[in-house]
Enzyme design. Sequence first.
Site, PDB file in Angstrom:
ATOM      1  N   ASP A 194       0.826  -1.205   0.000  1.00  0.00           N
ATOM      2  CA  ASP A 194       0.000   0.000   0.000  1.00  0.00           C
ATOM      3  C   ASP A 194       0.859   1.253   0.000  1.00  0.00           C
ATOM      4  OD1 ASP A 194       0.990  -0.295   2.571  1.00  0.00           O
ATOM      5  OD2 ASP A 194      -0.944  -0.637   3.514  1.00  0.00           O
TER       6      ASP A 194
ATOM      7  N   ASN B  47      -7.337  -2.333  14.604  1.00  0.00           N
ATOM      8  CA  ASN B  47      -8.724  -2.701  14.287  1.00  0.00           C
ATOM      9  C   ASN B  47      -8.793  -3.927  13.377  1.00  0.00           C
ATOM     10  OD1 ASN B  47      -7.815  -1.649  11.906  1.00  0.00           O
ATOM     11  ND2 ASN B  47      -9.332  -0.022  11.733  1.00  0.00           N
TER      12      ASN B  47
ATOM     13  N   HIS C 221      -7.063  -4.381  10.553  1.00  0.00           N
ATOM     14  CA  HIS C 221      -6.856  -4.179   9.117  1.00  0.00           C
ATOM     15  C   HIS C 221      -5.571  -4.834   8.644  1.00  0.00           C
ATOM     16  CE1 HIS C 221      -4.696  -0.112   9.949  1.00  0.00           C
ATOM     17  NE2 HIS C 221      -3.810  -0.841   9.311  1.00  0.00           N
TER      18      HIS C 221
ATOM     19  N   GLU D 179      -9.628  -1.679   5.598  1.00  0.00           N
ATOM     20  CA  GLU D 179     -10.263  -1.409   6.883  1.00  0.00           C
ATOM     21  C   GLU D 179     -11.479  -2.317   7.088  1.00  0.00           C
ATOM     22  OE1 GLU D 179      -8.714   0.316   8.879  1.00  0.00           O
ATOM     23  OE2 GLU D 179      -7.917   2.174   8.063  1.00  0.00           O
TER      24      GLU D 179
HETATM   25  C1  GLP Z   1      -0.431   0.682   8.519  1.00  0.00           C
HETATM   26  C2  GLP Z   1      -0.099  -0.177   7.316  1.00  0.00           C
HETATM   27  C3  GLP Z   1      -0.287  -1.638   7.615  1.00  0.00           C
HETATM   28  C4  GLP Z   1       0.373  -1.978   8.930  1.00  0.00           C
HETATM   29  C5  GLP Z   1      -0.282  -1.213  10.044  1.00  0.00           C
HETATM   30  C6  GLP Z   1       0.297  -1.505  11.410  1.00  0.00           C
HETATM   31  O1  GLP Z   1      -1.750   1.065   8.578  1.00  0.00           O
HETATM   32  N1  GLP Z   1      -0.828   0.165   6.153  1.00  0.00           N
HETATM   33  O2  GLP Z   1       0.237  -2.405   6.541  1.00  0.00           O
HETATM   34  O3  GLP Z   1       0.300  -3.357   9.169  1.00  0.00           O
HETATM   35  O4  GLP Z   1      -0.123   0.160   9.777  1.00  0.00           O
HETATM   36  O5  GLP Z   1       1.377  -0.674  11.640  1.00  0.00           O
HETATM   37  P1  GLP Z   1       2.444  -0.862  12.784  1.00  0.00           P
HETATM   38  O6  GLP Z   1       3.299  -2.001  12.341  1.00  0.00           O
HETATM   39  O7  GLP Z   1       3.203   0.428  12.807  1.00  0.00           O
HETATM   40  O8  GLP Z   1       1.712  -1.143  14.029  1.00  0.00           O
END
Ligand code: GLP
Length: 247
Positions: A68, A137, A139, A144
């Site tokens: 993404d 959440n 995702h 989402e």
């Molecule tokens: C973002 C990314 C996800 C990731 C998530 C968790 O929203 N798009 O791919 O898994 O954050 O992030 P973190 O690893 O910083 O907790």
Amino acid sequence: MSLRIKIAKDYAEMSKLAADLIIDLLNKKPTAVLGLATGSTPLGLYEELVRRHRAGHDFSQVTTFNLDEYYNLDHEHPASYHHYMHEHLFQYLNIPSDHTNIPDGATSDPAEECRSYEAKIAAAGGIDLQILGIGINGHIGFNEPGTPFGSTTSLVNLAPATIEANSRFFERKDDVPQQALSMGIRSIMNCRGIILLANGESKANAIAAAVEGPVTEELPASVLQLHPDCTLILDRKAAAKLTHSRC
Ligand code: GLP
């Protein structure tokens, strides 16, 4: 079809276990196509891959696709995933730059960018191994709660909880983009193998729901229960709310 769960004693061990699985795959298939994630979670994995490269592992035949990218954010912006990937991984490995793919969040035609991203994944023969993190959440990518399981790469709206959680990477909360280009749930489920990483207590509820709750679009990561080859590598804190005993 059941999730494989590995519980690491800490973040460093979680990162090493994930690097081991990637290097095992690359030893068998040096031309493998890897799906990459961003966020804090895979930083230790990327440090570990850089160490493996310095110790002699060759990445020159690898192709990568990122999950993404924020929409309407310059590639040079310090919070963009283009910047993140260069800073934390690509500048250190010998993957040719034309083998690395990240959705172009600065595009003027997001629908066309999403179509062409899916086409590039297909032309590369699909993704052998996709790395995922998980949002609080539930995702995955930027899919989402409520995202249809049939979704492919698309322009998506970020949930308020995600904007809040990701505001730490921006100067002000108002600077966090409200949209992103993200591989869809179907794009992720089409990957031949998946590794989901999670560490820390803030992820424990999402992990328990994804692993032991119903498979529902309301908890996107729960779809992974239906994947034939998915491994979760968790530290003890992220695994703390799993109720069934695990080894
Ligand atoms: C973002 C990314 C996800 C990731 C998530 C968790 O929203 N798009 O791919 O898994 O954050 O992030 P973190 O690893 O910083 O907790």
